[in-house]
Motif scaffolding. Structure first.
Motif, short mmCIF file in Angstrom:
data_model
loop_
_atom_site.label_atom_id
_atom_site.label_comp_id
_atom_site.label_asym_id
_atom_site.label_seq_id
_atom_site.Cartn_x
_atom_site.Cartn_y
_atom_site.Cartn_z
N ALA A 118 0.87 -1.27 0.02
CA ALA A 118 -0.03 0.04 -0.02
C ALA A 118 0.80 1.36 0.02
O ALA A 118 0.65 2.23 -0.65
CB ALA A 118 -0.91 0.12 1.20
N LEU A 119 1.99 1.08 0.75
CA LEU A 119 2.84 2.54 0.93
C LEU A 119 3.38 2.64 -0.65
O LEU A 119 3.59 3.61 -0.97
CB LEU A 119 3.94 1.99 1.76
N PHE A 120 3.85 1.57 -1.14
CA PHE A 120 4.49 1.47 -2.72
C PHE A 120 3.49 2.21 -3.38
O PHE A 120 3.65 3.20 -4.33
CB PHE A 120 4.92 0.43 -3.13
N GLY A 121 2.29 1.74 -3.39
CA GLY A 121 1.05 2.10 -4.35
C GLY A 121 0.50 3.47 -4.16
O GLY A 121 0.76 4.33 -5.25
N LEU A 125 -4.05 5.96 4.64
CA LEU A 125 -4.80 6.04 5.93
C LEU A 125 -5.87 4.67 6.03
O LEU A 125 -5.92 4.23 7.08
CB LEU A 125 -5.47 7.39 6.20
N ARG A 126 -6.55 4.76 4.95
CA ARG A 126 -7.65 3.88 4.97
C ARG A 126 -6.97 2.38 5.35
O ARG A 126 -7.61 1.66 6.07
CB ARG A 126 -8.49 3.97 3.70
N VAL A 127 -5.94 1.98 4.55
CA VAL A 127 -5.43 0.84 4.64
C VAL A 127 -4.76 0.61 5.91
O VAL A 127 -5.05 -0.48 6.94
CB VAL A 127 -4.48 0.55 3.77
N THR A 128 -4.07 1.45 6.52
CA THR A 128 -3.33 1.25 7.84
C THR A 128 -4.14 1.44 8.99
O THR A 128 -3.92 0.55 9.98
CB THR A 128 -2.14 2.27 8.11
N PHE A 129 -5.04 2.36 9.06
CA PHE A 129 -5.61 2.42 10.45
C PHE A 129 -7.21 2.02 10.61
O PHE A 129 -7.48 1.78 11.57
CB PHE A 129 -5.92 4.01 10.66
N ASP A 130 -7.61 1.70 9.29
CA ASP A 130 -8.96 1.00 9.03
C ASP A 130 -9.12 -0.46 8.88
O ASP A 130 -9.38 -1.30 9.48
CB ASP A 130 -9.81 1.89 8.31
N LEU A 131 -8.23 -0.68 7.91
CA LEU A 131 -8.45 -2.11 7.34
C LEU A 131 -7.52 -3.33 7.98
O LEU A 131 -7.79 -4.38 8.09
CB LEU A 131 -8.21 -2.32 5.65
N LEU A 132 -6.35 -2.58 8.41
CA LEU A 132 -5.37 -3.33 9.26
C LEU A 132 -5.83 -3.06 10.57
O LEU A 132 -5.99 -1.86 11.03
CB LEU A 132 -3.74 -2.91 8.84
N GLN A 133 -5.51 -4.43 11.27
CA GLN A 133 -6.15 -3.95 12.89
C GLN A 133 -4.86 -3.65 13.65
O GLN A 133 -5.05 -2.98 14.59
CB GLN A 133 -6.74 -5.11 13.37
N THR A 134 -3.67 -4.12 13.18
CA THR A 134 -2.45 -3.85 14.14
C THR A 134 -1.41 -3.15 13.32
O THR A 134 -1.50 -3.27 12.00
CB THR A 134 -1.59 -5.35 14.32
N GLN A 135 -0.93 -2.20 13.83
CA GLN A 135 0.36 -1.30 13.37
C GLN A 135 1.46 -1.57 14.11
O GLN A 135 1.38 -1.40 15.12
CB GLN A 135 -0.19 0.11 13.28
N LEU A 136 2.37 -1.81 13.32
CA LEU A 136 3.67 -1.92 14.12
C LEU A 136 4.54 -0.89 13.92
O LEU A 136 4.48 -0.09 12.84
CB LEU A 136 4.39 -3.23 13.36
N TRP A 137 5.47 -0.56 14.94
CA TRP A 137 6.03 0.72 15.24
C TRP A 137 6.87 1.01 14.20
O TRP A 137 7.12 1.75 13.67
CB TRP A 137 6.61 0.87 16.55
N LEU A 189 -10.14 6.06 14.38
CA LEU A 189 -8.90 5.81 13.70
C LEU A 189 -7.83 5.08 14.97
O LEU A 189 -7.49 3.92 15.00
CB LEU A 189 -8.18 6.59 12.92
N VAL A 190 -7.74 5.85 15.53
CA VAL A 190 -6.86 5.52 16.92
C VAL A 190 -7.29 5.63 18.28
O VAL A 190 -6.53 5.52 19.19
CB VAL A 190 -5.39 6.51 16.95
N GLY A 191 -8.76 5.93 18.20
CA GLY A 191 -9.25 5.77 19.75
C GLY A 191 -8.85 7.06 20.44
O GLY A 191 -9.23 6.83 21.98
N HIS A 192 -8.63 8.07 20.09
CA HIS A 192 -8.51 9.35 20.76
C HIS A 192 -8.35 10.37 19.92
O HIS A 192 -8.28 10.38 18.73
CB HIS A 192 -6.96 9.06 21.57
N GLY A 193 -8.72 11.61 20.69
CA GLY A 193 -8.95 12.85 19.79
C GLY A 193 -8.37 13.86 20.55
O GLY A 193 -8.20 13.86 21.88
N LEU A 194 -8.13 15.10 20.03
CA LEU A 194 -7.56 16.42 20.62
C LEU A 194 -8.63 17.30 21.03
O LEU A 194 -8.50 18.42 21.71
CB LEU A 194 -6.60 17.01 19.97
N GLY A 195 -9.82 17.09 20.74
CA GLY A 195 -11.04 17.99 20.66
C GLY A 195 -11.37 18.66 21.95
O GLY A 195 -11.46 19.81 22.29
N GLU A 196 -11.43 17.65 23.00
CA GLU A 196 -11.69 18.14 24.30
C GLU A 196 -10.63 19.04 24.92
O GLU A 196 -10.89 20.23 25.30
CB GLU A 196 -12.09 17.04 25.16
N ALA A 197 -9.37 18.56 24.75
CA ALA A 197 -8.21 19.29 25.44
C ALA A 197 -8.15 20.52 24.65
O ALA A 197 -8.01 21.58 25.30
CB ALA A 197 -6.93 18.46 25.05
#
Lengths: 671, 223, 317
Positions: free
Chosen positions: A220-223, A265-277, A510-518
């Motif tokens: 995906a990164l390549f494409g 973004l769609r592939v990494t954070f939505d379609l894939l469940q794990t992200q490796l560092w 996407l990542v379970g957190h947001g900056l809105g409130e802060a």
């Protein structure tokens, strides 16, 4: 579509995209009628874009919606889905598209390349396909839209196809777009994991084991990287952007590059469940290289659209840096920081869409007024084209990442993200990340250099050519388009709290957190994404303070002393025969960069001898990668084809024989 | 750790370690040969002070001796010999570097990151108050090595060699409160003798090639 | 936010505006002493400004409105910088509007505008100066940012007020990383304020100058404002250096007693700082312009090194 019942945003979005298709088709009725196409269809397209942006905003506040269109192949209907991520990019498409379309309405002139009606079709097809890319919910529909987007933009790029360079640029663009598409297709193939279910919902449900997930991510990164201009797949970008008509360049740079970011973004954070560092670290490094490369090359360009194209590469690099940081944080399970980096990234996507479209459109006006893209033939246009010049200044300040512009906000958020890294549990990453921050800071500072060069040489100084005296300002429709985009820049720059509040809805799923409130906790005036003691910034206050001191100083100086002005010739240093040609040229302005970063360039210089009666100085700056990577590949491909060239006999019977043997072989193996 | 648990002495040694690293980078980027010698002498002085501080805070008497040795050898004697050598060889020219300075420094930064990470697990094990300086000592050694690689004149190379020894010495004092006295004396003698032999070599090289550019030595390989 | 803090905030800006030419005069005086010349009076810069304000503006035919607006923008940016750098107190109501990163941005904004003004008239000189200024800028700016990063890693904040509070009022600790940052900061400020190893404020020799080349076309009140903003920039950088590396004496609270401490402390520190600046300028020689990237590249890398040293030595502190 459920008429009667309350319309969901997704219905509206699909209907609007369909409107674009209709408008495009309408262009074919009278392809040569400029008034019909320019004064009716394009403004309608702009209206549709505006409505799409509004729909996107509504969708951002609604829950995800799905839809199945009974189109396409039998048994393979098109799946559509609008969630907050899609909605944000629809807003981006609609917001930038509205300005570009209204500008384009006034831009096209008779007798330029393709007939306006045909361009209208290609243009609106391009817009609609981008909208569908952002709404697609299965791999099949995604790829169909993706390829439509690539093809329609290819035709737009080559609208002046009589010029060989433009044909060449278009060919290169198409080639790399397709190599990228193969990567995306393979990535989807890996993602479906043998289930045969190519809907995104099916892919989400698949558990992806470590290596397969990495393979999908790499493909995906390549494409998507090929489409976004990631190093070393960037070569098409500085060729295709200058070749296209300016509204198309703006659309490609401002919006189409973001479509590939959306895909990533769609592939990494939505379609894939794990992200490796370590994915993040790789993207971070690649992004940094891309950003530095882009900005350094941008500083030595002599063609204003190429300069902006390289600057787009730089911005894509910065976006990918933020993205890499987000993936790294996510991989280490730090949701809050991932949200910070992701917010910075999305914010920069919006910013870049606004200011780069604006700048590309400004070059379009300059190009129309002067018939020249070369910086060496421009200058002093602020006197002849004040509208374009002052609006361009807004874009320039934003692009240079200066407060209170919008580019600064995303940069500020990104740097805040970097400052949080000491908590990372990995030693090397922990120490390398500050070094990356240093590189980001340098890129930002260099983009200031680039923008001073761009604005100073095009708009300031004296006209370098006699003909520039006749340059005229942009027309009314063009001005509306430019003003709209400049207003978007100001809005994004001055109301960061509100924008972050909206982005919060995207980062949360996407990542379970947001900056809105802060962010809201600091009040609408003060942007404090973490807490006020840690970091805060208020663009409105900064602007207000600068404006107040400015006004006070003007009043005080005029009141206390005088306001006399005498006009005179500039100081000529005792050499009265100075001409406008003796001003710094684009080559001259880029010279320090050429000297400081010499190893980056492949330079060819022709220096005149002291005795030349008509001295000529020529320098060409080329990209090492072209010679180190692409030419060898091209040569290898040529060699390979020569090996199999004997197959080409020219006789139909022989070709039929090949087909026959293939058939036999297949039958034998499959049985 | 709060500042209270890290004593002022340890903090001071940390500061000196940082200065040592700063000096290493200064040496890496210094073009002039005379300033290079001055920097080397300053490095020696930093070593002297840090050894004194370690000796004072830990009460190890033999460290006072090695501090004195450092003062005499590295701050006074070796710079004096080098100055004399320069004068005798008449080589006050600019030092040339093989790669340009920012690139060299960039490589230096990468080395520092490498060294710091290498030292991280070791310093976890060490129980001394100054354990985190081990990374800096390691970095100093590597930077001196880098300096030797990038220079092509003979004298700066020797200074690089001596600076490397400084790094080792600092590692020894900071990580283990110094080596046994016998070893230290031996090393000191080695450095001194090495210095003298190299000095003799300089004269020989210059006699042979009319220059101290060690690229000329490339001619000596077998064809 | 009380009335007193607001007054103090305004006072800080006014003190900056008033003191800045004095600091420039003091540095000049020290330099002439050190060079065995007879010194001009301390208030010479004020006289200069007053003279320029009274003079008529001679504007080139090709000057655009941008050219006329830039001097005021410069003063506005520098006044803003003086408002957010803690000099008299760390409790400033305006400080949250811009942190250290934004401060770097504000300096960059001023730089971009003056570079654009340099290119506006279209003489070869002006754009030469602009080009060089941007060359200095693209290296100095990230170096300055990295210096701030080192300080913010220590204090875990990018807000200047919090940084100064942490450094000045917490338990005493030696931060080796600040030694690196300090060296880098000194180098950056020399370059940013057009001082000797990089630029020469006293020359109009075309081959060597940077800042003076850009502002060559300015005259009268415009030139006065440009000169004043240059003095303000020097003042802002000096205060910044003092706040980061010698923060003792900047009180936390407001009140007359604190104020009575703060002003003499500031004056004393500025006097010493100005003398040291003059000393550096006297001792060093102007570099070739293409040595300047090397000089600033070194500053940049030192600042980065400072951050790395922080990770190794000060993680626990």
């Amino acid at each position: 579509m459920t008429a009667g019942a309350a319309w969901l945003p997704i219905d509206a979005a699909v209907a609007l995209a369909a409107c674009w298709l209709v408008l495009g088709a309408a262009g074919l009725f009278a392809p040569r009628n400029l008034a019909y196409v320019g004064r009716l269809l394009f403004p309608l397209g702009a209206l549709v874009a505006l409505l799409l942006a509004a729909t996107g905003l509504a969708a951002l506040h609604a829950s995800p919606q799905v839809m199945v269109l009974a189109l396409g192949l039998p048994d393979l209907p098109f799946h559509l889905r609008v969630d907050s991520l899609s909605a944000l990019f629809l807003v981006l498409l609609g917001g930038a598209g509205a300005g570009i379309s209204i500008y384009a309405a006034g831009y096209f002139r008779p007798g330029e390349g393709t007939a306006p009606g045909l361009q209208c079709l290609q243009y609106h097809l391009f817009l609609a396909s981008m909208a569908f890319v952002m709404m697609a919910d299965d791999a099949y529909f995604f790829m169909v839209s993706w390829e439509t987007m690539a093809l329609s933009s290819f035709f737009l790029v080559t609208s002046d196809h009589r010029i060989p360079e433009i044909r060449r640029a278009g060919y290169l663009y198409l080639l790399i777009a397709h190599i990228g598409a193969i990567g995306i297709l393979l990535s989807f193939g890996v993602l479906q994991g043998g289930s045969g279910d190519y809907t995104f919902a099916g892919m989400r449900a698949q558990p992806h084991a470590g290596w397969w997930a990495s393979a999908a991510f790499g493909l995906a990164l390549f494409g998507f990287g090929a489409k976004a201009g990631l190093l070393p797949l960037h070569v098409w970008l500085p060729e295709a952007h200058p070749a296209a008509p300016s509204p198309v360049s703006a659309m490609m740079s401002g919006v189409m590059l973001k479509a590939s970011i959306y895909g990533l973004l769609r592939v990494t954070f939505d379609l894939l469940q794990t992200q490796l560092w370590w994915w993040g670290v790789i993207v971070l490094a690649l992004g940094l290289l891309t950003a530095l490369f882009g900005v350094i090359f941008s500083a030595v360009q002599t063609d204003m659209k190429r300069l902006l194209a390289y600057s787009s590469i730089e911005n894509i690099g910065l976006i990918l840096v933020a993205y890499g940081l987000a993936v790294t944080f996510r991989g280490f399970g730090m949701a809050a920081l991932a949200a910070l980096a992701l917010t910075a990234m999305l914010y920069h996507c919006l910013n870049h869409a606004a200011f780069k479209s604006l700048l590309f459109l400004c070059t379009g006006s300059v190009l129309h007024a002067t018939r020249s893209r070369s910086l060496g033939r421009l200058g002093g246009l602020i006197h002849r084209m004040p509208w374009v010049a002052w609006l361009a200044l807004v874009g320039v300040l934003a692009s240079a990442g200066l407060p209170p512009g919008n580019g600064f906000v995303s940069e500020w958020l990104l740097l805040q993200g970097f400052l949080f890294t000491p908590g990372l549990p990995h030693g090397y990453v922990n120490m390398l990340v500050p070094v990356a921050a240093a590189a980001v800071a340098m890129t930002a500072a260099l983009s200031g250099y680039v923008m001073v060069k761009f604005f100073g040489i095009v708009f300031l100084g004296r006209p370098r050519e006699e003909s520039l005296v006749q340059a005229h300002d942009a027309g009314t429709l063009e001005r509306i388009g430019l003003t709209w985009l400049a207003a978007l820049c100001l809005l994004l720059g001055l109301a960061p709290v509100a924008v972050i509040g909206e982005l919060d809805r995207v980062t949360r799923p996407l990542v379970g957190h947001g900056l809105g409130e802060a962010a809201r906790a600091g009040g609408w005036l003060l942007l404090a994404p973490i807490d006020a003691a840690r970091a805060s910034y208020s663009p409105l206050l900064v602007l207000a303070a600068i404006a107040a001191v400015f006004a006070l100083a003007v009043m005080a100086v005029h009141r206390l002393y005088h306001r006399r002005v005498r006009r005179a010739d500039p100081w000529d240093c005792g050499f009265p025969r100075q001409t406008a040609r003796m001003q710094d040229t684009a080559e001259g302005f880029g010279q320090p960069i050429r000297q400081v970063f010499e190893p980056f360039f492949r330079m060819e210089r022709e220096l005149p001898s002291p005795f030349d009666a008509t001295p000529r100085y020529r320098v060409t700056v080329a990209d090492h990668l072209w010679h180190w990577l692409y030419l060898p590949i091209a040569r290898a491909a040529e060699f390979g084809t020569r090996l199999v060239a004997f197959l080409q006999q020219g006789r139909i019977a022989v070709y039929l024989l090949y087909s026959f043997f293939t058939l036999l072989a297949l039958l034998f193996f499959i049985r | 750790m709060t500042p209270a648990t890290v004593s002022i002495g340890a903090q001071f040694i940390n500061l000196l370690a940082a200065v040592l690293l700063l000096l290493s980078f200064a040496m890496l980027s210094q073009r002039r040969i005379l300033s290079l010698i001055d920097l080397f002498a300053m490095q020696g002085a930093v070593l002297f002070v840090s050894t004194l501080v370690v000796a004072f805070t830990t009460g190890q008497v033999h460290l006072y001796y090695s501090a004195t040795l450092t003062l005499v050898l590295k701050v006074l004697l070796l710079p004096w010999i080098l100055h004399r050598l320069i004068r005798r060889l008449n080589v006050k020219w600019d030092v040339e570097t093989l790669i340009n300075i920012p690139t060299t420094m960039l490589v230096g930064i990468v080395l520092v990151i490498f060294a710091f990470n290498l030292a991280l697990p070791i310093s976890e094990l060490a129980g001394t108050i100054t354990r985190s300086t081990l990374g800096i000592a390691l970095a100093t050694v590597m930077l001196s090595f880098l300096m030797m690689i990038t220079r092509r004149k003979a004298v700066p190379q020797v200074i690089g060699f001596l600076a490397m020894e400084n790094g080792l010495f600092f590692a020894a004092t900071s990580a283990t409160y110094g080596m046994p006295m016998v070893v230290e004396l031996g090393i000191a003698l080695d450095v001194l003798v090495g210095m003298i032999i190299l000095g003799v070599f300089f004269f020989q090289i210059r006699e042979q090639f009319d220059s101290l550019d060690i690229r000329h030595l490339e001619q000596l390989r077998e064809e | 936010m009380s009335a007193t803090t607001v007054i103090l905030q305004l006072l800080q800006v006014v003190v900056g505006l008033a003191l800045a030419p004095l600091l420039a005069g003091w540095v000049n005086q020290c330099r002439t002493w050190l060079q065995n010349k007879s010194a001009p009076p301390l208030w010479q810069p004020y006289r200069q400004l007053s003279k320029l304000f009274h003079k008529e503006v001679v504007l080139a035919h090709d000057a655009s409105p941008l050219f006329r607006a830039v001097p005021y923008i410069l003063v506005a940016c520098m006044a803003l910088a003086c408002a957010i750098i803690p000099t008299l107190s760390t409790d400033l109501p305006f400080a949250p509007a811009a942190d250290a990163i934004a401060l770097v941005g504000i300096f960059a904004l001023a730089r971009v505008f003056i570079a654009l003004a340099g290119m506006d008239i279209g003489t070869a000189f002006g754009s030469l100066g602009s080009r060089r200024e941007m060359l200095i800028g693209f290296l100095a700016e990230p170096a300055l940012l990295m210096v701030f990063f080192t300080a913010s890693l220590i204090s875990r904040s990018t807000s200047l007020a919090t940084i100064v509070e942490t450094l000045a009022h917490r338990e005493f600790a030696i931060y080796p990383s600040l030694a690196f940052a300090g060296v880098a900061f000194t180098m950056v400020s020399l370059a940013e304020n057009a001082r000797v190893p990089v630029d020469n404020p006293a020359t109009h020799l075309e081959l060597t100058m940077i800042h003076e080349a850009m502002i060559l076309e300015y005259s009268g009140r415009h030139l006065a404002l440009v000169e004043w903003s240059a003095a303000l920039k020097l003042y802002a950088y000096s205060c910044l250096g003092l706040a980061l590396f010698f923060p003792w004496g900047i009180p936390e609270g407001v009140g007359l007693a604190n104020f009575a401490v703060a002003v003499p402390a500031l004056l004393g520190k500025l006097a010493i700082g100005g003398f040291l600046l003059a000393l550096i300028e006297t001792l060093s020689a102007k570099m070739r312009i293409f040595r300047a990237p090397e000089f600033l590249g070194t500053a940049f890398l030192l600042a980065v090194l400072g951050m790395l040293v922080h990770f190794l030595l000060e993680k626990g502190i």
